[in-house]
Design a protein around this motif. Structure first.
Motif, mmCIF file in Angstrom:
data_model
loop_
_atom_site.group_PDB
_atom_site.id
_atom_site.type_symbol
_atom_site.label_atom_id
_atom_site.label_comp_id
_atom_site.label_asym_id
_atom_site.label_seq_id
_atom_site.Cartn_x
_atom_site.Cartn_y
_atom_site.Cartn_z
ATOM 1 N N LEU A 14 29.904 47.734 36.128
ATOM 2 C CA LEU A 14 29.042 47.883 37.096
ATOM 3 C C LEU A 14 29.178 47.010 38.183
ATOM 4 C CD1 LEU A 14 25.571 48.482 35.417
ATOM 5 C CD2 LEU A 14 26.530 49.880 36.903
ATOM 6 N N VAL A 15 29.525 45.805 37.784
ATOM 7 C CA VAL A 15 29.873 44.617 38.846
ATOM 8 C C VAL A 15 31.378 44.470 39.102
ATOM 9 C CG1 VAL A 15 27.609 43.570 38.305
ATOM 10 C CG2 VAL A 15 29.653 42.791 37.260
ATOM 11 N N GLU A 16 32.145 45.342 38.720
ATOM 12 C CA GLU A 16 33.552 45.303 38.983
ATOM 13 C C GLU A 16 34.035 43.838 38.507
ATOM 14 O OE1 GLU A 16 33.879 46.850 43.054
ATOM 15 O OE2 GLU A 16 33.397 48.747 42.362
ATOM 16 N N MET A 17 33.946 43.405 37.539
ATOM 17 C CA MET A 17 34.233 42.228 37.079
ATOM 18 C C MET A 17 35.290 42.286 35.809
ATOM 19 S SD MET A 17 31.938 39.128 35.427
ATOM 20 C CE MET A 17 30.850 39.082 36.658
ATOM 21 N N ASP A 18 36.305 41.665 35.907
ATOM 22 C CA ASP A 18 37.630 41.775 34.793
ATOM 23 C C ASP A 18 37.112 40.824 33.611
ATOM 24 O OD1 ASP A 18 38.439 39.454 35.578
ATOM 25 O OD2 ASP A 18 40.139 40.597 36.726
ATOM 26 N N GLN A 19 37.843 41.080 32.713
ATOM 27 C CA GLN A 19 37.482 39.749 31.375
ATOM 28 C C GLN A 19 37.826 38.486 31.854
ATOM 29 O OE1 GLN A 19 39.985 41.919 28.721
ATOM 30 N NE2 GLN A 19 38.298 42.907 27.698
ATOM 31 N N ASN A 20 38.916 38.365 32.620
ATOM 32 C CA ASN A 20 39.325 37.105 32.867
ATOM 33 C C ASN A 20 37.961 36.307 33.938
ATOM 34 O OD1 ASN A 20 41.741 36.789 31.812
ATOM 35 N ND2 ASN A 20 42.503 38.066 33.801
ATOM 36 N N GLU A 21 37.348 37.059 34.732
ATOM 37 C CA GLU A 21 36.230 36.466 35.499
ATOM 38 C C GLU A 21 35.293 36.343 34.935
ATOM 39 O OE1 GLU A 21 33.913 37.648 39.653
ATOM 40 O OE2 GLU A 21 35.417 39.073 39.159
ATOM 41 N N LEU A 22 34.756 37.252 33.961
ATOM 42 C CA LEU A 22 33.819 36.896 33.118
ATOM 43 C C LEU A 22 33.926 35.785 32.157
ATOM 44 C CD1 LEU A 22 31.056 37.576 31.861
ATOM 45 C CD2 LEU A 22 32.102 39.245 30.280
ATOM 46 N N ALA A 23 35.094 35.345 31.737
ATOM 47 C CA ALA A 23 35.654 34.425 30.758
ATOM 48 C C ALA A 23 35.118 33.265 31.607
ATOM 49 C CB ALA A 23 36.955 34.343 30.361
ATOM 50 N N ALA A 24 35.719 33.138 32.787
ATOM 51 C CA ALA A 24 35.849 32.093 33.568
ATOM 52 C C ALA A 24 34.046 31.598 34.066
ATOM 53 C CB ALA A 24 36.484 32.128 34.894
ATOM 54 N N ARG A 25 33.296 32.764 34.356
ATOM 55 C CA ARG A 25 32.043 32.543 34.482
ATOM 56 C C ARG A 25 31.235 32.070 33.380
ATOM 57 N NH1 ARG A 25 29.956 36.550 39.290
ATOM 58 N NH2 ARG A 25 31.546 36.551 40.646
ATOM 59 N N ALA A 26 31.414 32.516 32.343
ATOM 60 C CA ALA A 26 30.839 32.145 30.901
ATOM 61 C C ALA A 26 31.362 30.937 30.415
ATOM 62 C CB ALA A 26 30.868 33.392 30.185
ATOM 63 N N SER A 27 32.378 30.484 30.772
ATOM 64 C CA SER A 27 32.970 29.107 30.255
ATOM 65 C C SER A 27 33.432 29.376 28.905
ATOM 66 C CB SER A 27 32.328 27.793 30.435
ATOM 67 O OG SER A 27 32.071 27.525 32.055
ATOM 68 N N VAL A 28 33.924 30.540 28.718
ATOM 69 C CA VAL A 28 34.570 30.877 27.315
ATOM 70 C C VAL A 28 36.064 31.456 27.572
ATOM 71 C CG1 VAL A 28 32.262 31.619 26.383
ATOM 72 C CG2 VAL A 28 33.857 33.418 27.574
ATOM 73 N N SER A 29 36.700 31.574 26.481
ATOM 74 C CA SER A 29 38.129 31.836 26.426
ATOM 75 C C SER A 29 38.180 33.577 26.738
ATOM 76 C CB SER A 29 38.921 31.620 25.301
ATOM 77 O OG SER A 29 38.723 32.362 24.273
ATOM 78 N N ARG A 30 39.080 34.174 27.358
ATOM 79 C CA ARG A 30 39.421 35.410 27.436
ATOM 80 C C ARG A 30 39.416 36.215 26.162
ATOM 81 N NH1 ARG A 30 44.215 38.790 28.354
ATOM 82 N NH2 ARG A 30 43.249 40.805 29.346
ATOM 83 N N GLY A 31 39.943 35.464 25.184
ATOM 84 C CA GLY A 31 39.928 35.897 23.923
ATOM 85 C C GLY A 31 38.752 36.168 23.187
#
Length: 77
Positions: A14-31
Motif C-alpha cells: 500500500l505504501v510502496e515500501m520494500d523490505q529493506n526500507e521497512l527493516a531500516a525504519r523498524a530498526s530490525v534486520s531484513r531477515g
C-alpha cells in the motif's frame, strides 16, 4: 493487536515500501522481515511492535476482528 504476515506484505504494498526500507525504519534486520512475511517465524514482541509502528507511521491502518479472514489493512485518511 498483533499483525499477520499477510498484513505486513499488504501494508508494504500500500505504501510502496520494500523490505529493506521497512527493516531500516523498524530498526530490525531484513531477515526478520523476510522470515516473518514468509511465515517462518514470528518476531519478538518488541520487533513486531516496531514493524507495526513503522508501517503506521507511513500511513497504514491495521484492522481485524480476531479471525484471519476479518484482518486487513488500509491507508489512513
Amino acid at each position: 493487536m498483533s499483525i499477520t504476515p499477510a498484513q505486513c506484505r499488504a501494508a508494504r504494498a500500500l505504501v510502496e515500501m520494500d523490505q529493506n526500507e521497512l527493516a531500516a525504519r523498524a530498526s530490525v534486520s531484513r531477515g526478520v522481515i523476510i522470515d516473518f512475511e514468509k511465515g517462518r517465524r514470528t518476531p519478538g514482541r518488541n520487533n513486531l511492535a516496531a514493524i507495526r509502528q513503522a508501517l503506521e507511521a507511513a500511513g497504514v491502518q491495521f484492522f481485524g476482528g480476531g479471525l484471519e479472514r476479518d484482518e486487513g489493512v488500509s491507508l489512513s485518511r
